[in-house]
Design a protein around this motif. Structure first.
Motif, PDB file in Angstrom:
ATOM      1  N   ARG B   6       0.758  -1.192   0.144  1.00 23.02           N
ATOM      2  CA  ARG B   6       0.066  -0.289  -0.009  1.00 23.02           C
ATOM      3  C   ARG B   6       0.941   1.215   0.179  1.00 23.02           C
ATOM      4  O   ARG B   6       0.515   2.343  -0.743  1.00 23.02           O
ATOM      5  N   LEU B   7       1.885   1.206   0.607  1.00 21.50           N
ATOM      6  CA  LEU B   7       2.762   2.282   0.834  1.00 21.50           C
ATOM      7  C   LEU B   7       3.174   2.466  -0.559  1.00 21.50           C
ATOM      8  O   LEU B   7       3.656   4.039  -0.875  1.00 21.50           O
ATOM      9  N   ILE B   8       3.923   1.874  -1.412  1.00 18.22           N
ATOM     10  CA  ILE B   8       4.388   2.007  -2.435  1.00 18.22           C
ATOM     11  C   ILE B   8       3.289   2.481  -3.266  1.00 18.22           C
ATOM     12  O   ILE B   8       3.292   3.351  -4.178  1.00 18.22           O
ATOM     13  N   GLU B   9       2.123   2.052  -3.331  1.00 11.41           N
ATOM     14  CA  GLU B   9       1.137   2.418  -4.236  1.00 11.41           C
ATOM     15  C   GLU B   9       0.762   4.024  -4.003  1.00 11.41           C
ATOM     16  O   GLU B   9       0.371   4.931  -4.911  1.00 11.41           O
ATOM     17  N   GLU B  10       0.512   4.562  -2.667  1.00 12.18           N
ATOM     18  CA  GLU B  10       0.491   5.808  -2.236  1.00 12.18           C
ATOM     19  C   GLU B  10       1.524   6.664  -2.847  1.00 12.18           C
ATOM     20  O   GLU B  10       1.229   7.703  -3.403  1.00 12.18           O
ATOM     21  N   ALA B  11       2.888   6.216  -2.766  1.00 17.41           N
ATOM     22  CA  ALA B  11       4.019   6.788  -3.245  1.00 17.41           C
ATOM     23  C   ALA B  11       3.744   7.171  -4.767  1.00 17.41           C
ATOM     24  O   ALA B  11       3.974   8.274  -5.347  1.00 17.41           O
ATOM     25  N   VAL B  12       3.210   6.014  -5.292  1.00 13.83           N
ATOM     26  CA  VAL B  12       3.421   5.969  -6.937  1.00 13.83           C
ATOM     27  C   VAL B  12       2.084   7.068  -7.382  1.00 13.83           C
ATOM     28  O   VAL B  12       2.311   7.720  -8.248  1.00 13.83           O
ATOM     29  N   LYS B  24       4.354   4.271 -14.751  1.00 15.93           N
ATOM     30  CA  LYS B  24       5.869   3.627 -14.702  1.00 15.93           C
ATOM     31  C   LYS B  24       6.876   4.472 -14.385  1.00 15.93           C
ATOM     32  O   LYS B  24       7.767   3.985 -13.423  1.00 15.93           O
ATOM     33  N   THR B  25       6.797   5.520 -14.789  1.00 18.42           N
ATOM     34  CA  THR B  25       7.753   6.755 -14.335  1.00 18.42           C
ATOM     35  C   THR B  25       7.701   7.036 -12.660  1.00 18.42           C
ATOM     36  O   THR B  25       8.869   6.937 -12.192  1.00 18.42           O
ATOM     37  N   ALA B  26       6.446   7.039 -12.270  1.00 20.10           N
ATOM     38  CA  ALA B  26       6.216   7.261 -10.928  1.00 20.10           C
ATOM     39  C   ALA B  26       6.955   5.940  -9.915  1.00 20.10           C
ATOM     40  O   ALA B  26       7.380   6.213  -9.060  1.00 20.10           O
ATOM     41  N   LEU B  31      10.790   3.548  -6.384  1.00 19.52           N
ATOM     42  CA  LEU B  31      11.859   2.497  -6.369  1.00 19.52           C
ATOM     43  C   LEU B  31      13.193   3.135  -5.950  1.00 19.52           C
ATOM     44  O   LEU B  31      13.867   2.657  -5.177  1.00 19.52           O
ATOM     45  N   HIS B  32      13.538   4.177  -6.746  1.00 17.42           N
ATOM     46  CA  HIS B  32      14.901   4.939  -6.567  1.00 17.42           C
ATOM     47  C   HIS B  32      14.883   5.242  -5.200  1.00 17.42           C
ATOM     48  O   HIS B  32      16.008   5.347  -4.606  1.00 17.42           O
ATOM     49  N   LEU B  33      13.801   5.837  -4.730  1.00 19.60           N
ATOM     50  CA  LEU B  33      13.943   6.459  -3.427  1.00 19.60           C
ATOM     51  C   LEU B  33      14.123   5.426  -2.409  1.00 19.60           C
ATOM     52  O   LEU B  33      15.089   5.689  -1.362  1.00 19.60           O
ATOM     53  N   LEU B  34      13.435   4.359  -2.477  1.00 21.00           N
ATOM     54  CA  LEU B  34      13.849   3.023  -1.643  1.00 21.00           C
ATOM     55  C   LEU B  34      15.248   2.791  -1.497  1.00 21.00           C
ATOM     56  O   LEU B  34      15.748   2.114  -0.575  1.00 21.00           O
ATOM     57  N   ARG B  35      15.963   2.616  -2.712  1.00 21.01           N
ATOM     58  CA  ARG B  35      17.042   2.180  -2.872  1.00 21.01           C
ATOM     59  C   ARG B  35      18.378   3.079  -2.083  1.00 21.01           C
ATOM     60  O   ARG B  35      19.490   2.991  -1.797  1.00 21.01           O
TER      61      ARG B  35
END
Lengths: 358, 201
Positions: B6-12, B24-26, B31-35
């Motif tokens: 859900r967290l990823i979905e919110e950020a996207v 897709k870019t979102a 994922l870039h932020l997470l890495r």
């Protein structure tokens, strides 16, 4: 101007088709629903970047697909033009000889085209919009400045209409802003109106002569231009409409309200023309378009005849063929359900015809 | 698109609201932020919070500013009698980058576009009239895009200021530097000829 080849991909009913054309007259025959009209419409699209049938590009994509593209090869004298047009996801790209057009409008007029189709009856029976489109598509091909002015006019008009609607709802008015829009519309109204008047002066005699030779009749036919500017100067007419427009929330004066009145012996052909007279009227109207384009542009347009022979009697067909013999027209593409009929029409005239059967 | 979290979905969803950013870019940005190091993501969050809570608009010219009066308006060495009217902050940046302009600005916040519900009342036009009332400004330079909306806005301001003792000018339009004449569109070229200027050597 000769169309040498045409490829369709996902264009309306065509999945994938490649055609090569050799003759000045190309006959495309086949049963109903085999995609004859489709080929003519693809030619129209390549020339004018839109379907003849006034459909949105999205509706032209074959069912279940998400793009279409068209390719054509057109010879002009010795020069070869390769056209490519693709539509996908709302984006349209048009290339001529590999160069992408910045503005599609720049393409319109390079390869003139005239189509005659059964739906042309709409010109007589539908509202004024169909007739304005007829005039606009013709003038846009011969006069690039006309097309640019028209596009600009429509854009400002949309803004003005939005404003009038808003003012009507809110009951509050910014006269200065309306004045500013009118100030921009006025010179465009003057330009487009006078160009339409000048066009009809030249077009009417061509049309009348063609009607006489096609129908063999002696009725007096004509096109009358009806405009709010016939009686009043544009500046005055716009100014006088101002108050009413505020009350109604509509823009009632301008070239977007013009109409063409088709007459036979001075009466509207819609009510007073017989079916036969209406048929002759429409065909003459379109053939005059072809001759007008040749005269003004110095090149003969492609002539697309969709399913017209079935509905014409022998006399009109032979008048039409006489004009073809006199080489008044450019390359002709025609469709019919019956190849034998087309053969029977052209054989006695010794015209080279390429037959394509679907 | 289905997401495992859900967290990823919110950020996207948040990223995909940006102009020009699709789903897709979102996802790539997320994922870039997470890495990255956590600190870097928090730094971004802080910058966004700061932006949203602390941004101010200059009370004179309405440009984006860190203080009640922006740096340009506060700079007394600039020509206080010349005001350049623009649609938004990007135009200010573009004009400042030329290094050719030493006057002040007035940022309207857009151009008149009735179809999108943007009329004079939505723009800082009344505030421009107030600003002129002091009499300090001698010249207005209208610098709008060469579009129908730009023209309408310029004409409107011209009308509104009719009768005032103030000079109104507009940026010149014509062939771009380094541009080939044969590739200029006919409207631009036509206008360049109509409004030709004396030759200066």
């Amino acid at each position: 101007m000769k169309l040498k080849s045409l490829s369709l991909m996902n264009y309306r009913v065509a999945e994938r088709q490649d055609w090569h054309f050799e003759a000045d007259v190309v006959s495309i025959t086949g049963a109903n629903g085999t995609g004859k009209t489709n080929i003519l419409d693809a030619i129209h699209y390549m020339c004018l970047t839109r379907s003849y049938f006034n459909q949105q590009d999205q509706q032209l994509v074959r069912f279940g697909e998400d793009f279409f593209n068209l390719q054509a090869q057109i010879m002009e004298e010795e020069a070869e033009n390769k056209l490519f047009c693709a539509w996908q996801g709302g984006k349209k790209v048009l290339r001529k000889n590999g160069v992408v057009y910045d503005r599609l409008a720049d393409h319109i007029g390079l390869f003139p085209v005239v189509m005659i189709a059964p739906t042309d009856l709409d010109l007589i029976y539908e509202g004024s919009e169909a007739r304005r489109r007829f005039a606009d598509m013709l003038l846009s091909q011969t006069d690039h400045a006309y097309l640019l002015a028209l596009m600009r006019y429509n854009k400002i008009l949309q803004q003005k209409q939005a404003l009038l609607r808003q003012y009507k709802q809110e009951g509050r008015v910014d006269i200065t802003l309306l004045d500013v829009l009118d100030m921009q519309l006025l010179p465009l109204n003057v330009e487009l109106y006078s160009k339409r008047v000048a066009w009809l002066d030249q077009y009417n005699p061509l049309f009348e002569a063609l009607y006489r030779s096609i129908s063999g009749d002696r009725e007096q036919v004509g096109i009358r231009y009806e405009s709010s500017f016939n009686a009043l100067e544009p500046a005055l007419a716009m100014q006088q409409a101002g108050k009413d427009d505020l009350a109604s929330g509509r823009c009632s004066v301008g070239i977007h309200r013009d109409d063409l009145l088709f007459t036979i012996n001075g009466h509207p052909v819609k009510r007073f023309g017989s079916q036969g007279q209406q048929k002759s009227f429409l065909i003459s109207l379109k053939l005059a378009q072809s001759i007008y384009l040749s005269e003004v542009m110095g090149k003969k347009p492609f002539l697309l005849l969709d399913d017209i022979f079935e509905k014409l009697d022998g006399q009109r067909v032979s008048s039409l063929l006489r004009l073809v013999q006199e080489e008044r027209f450019g390359q002709i593409f025609l469709t019919d359900t019956d190849k034998k009929r087309v053969e029977a029409i052209f054989r006695p005239h010794n015209t080279a015809v390429q037959y394509i059967e679907l | 698109m289905n997401f495992p979290s859900r967290l990823i979905e919110e950020a996207v969803n948040a990223f995909s609201r940006f102009p020009g950013i699709g789903k897709k870019t979102a996802l790539r940005l997320t994922l870039h932020l997470l890495r990255q190091q956590q600190a870097e993501a928090l730094e971004l969050a802080r910058a966004v919070t700061n932006l949203a809570t602390n941004v101010q608009y200059c009370r004179t010219c309405h440009n984006i500013s860190d203080a009640p009066v922006c740096q340009i308006c506060a700079n007394k060495s600039r020509n206080q009698a010349l005001v350049c009217v623009v649609a938004d902050m990007r135009d200010v940046i573009a004009i400042e980058n030329t290094g050719q302009y030493n006057g002040l600005y007035h940022v309207l916040g857009g151009l008149i576009t009735p179809m999108e519900g943007i009329g004079p009342d939505q723009l800082k036009i009344a505030s421009l009239e107030e600003r002129l009332a002091t009499g300090e400004v001698r010249e207005l330079l209208l610098a709008f895009s060469a579009t129908m909306e730009g023209d309408t806005t310029a004409f409107y301001i011209g009308r509104k200021l009719q009768g005032r003792d103030i000079r109104i000018s507009t940026i010149a339009r014509g062939i771009s530097i380094g541009g080939e004449l044969e590739y200029a569109d006919e409207i631009t070229l036509g206008r360049s000829i109509q409004q030709r200027i004396p030759f200066q050597s």
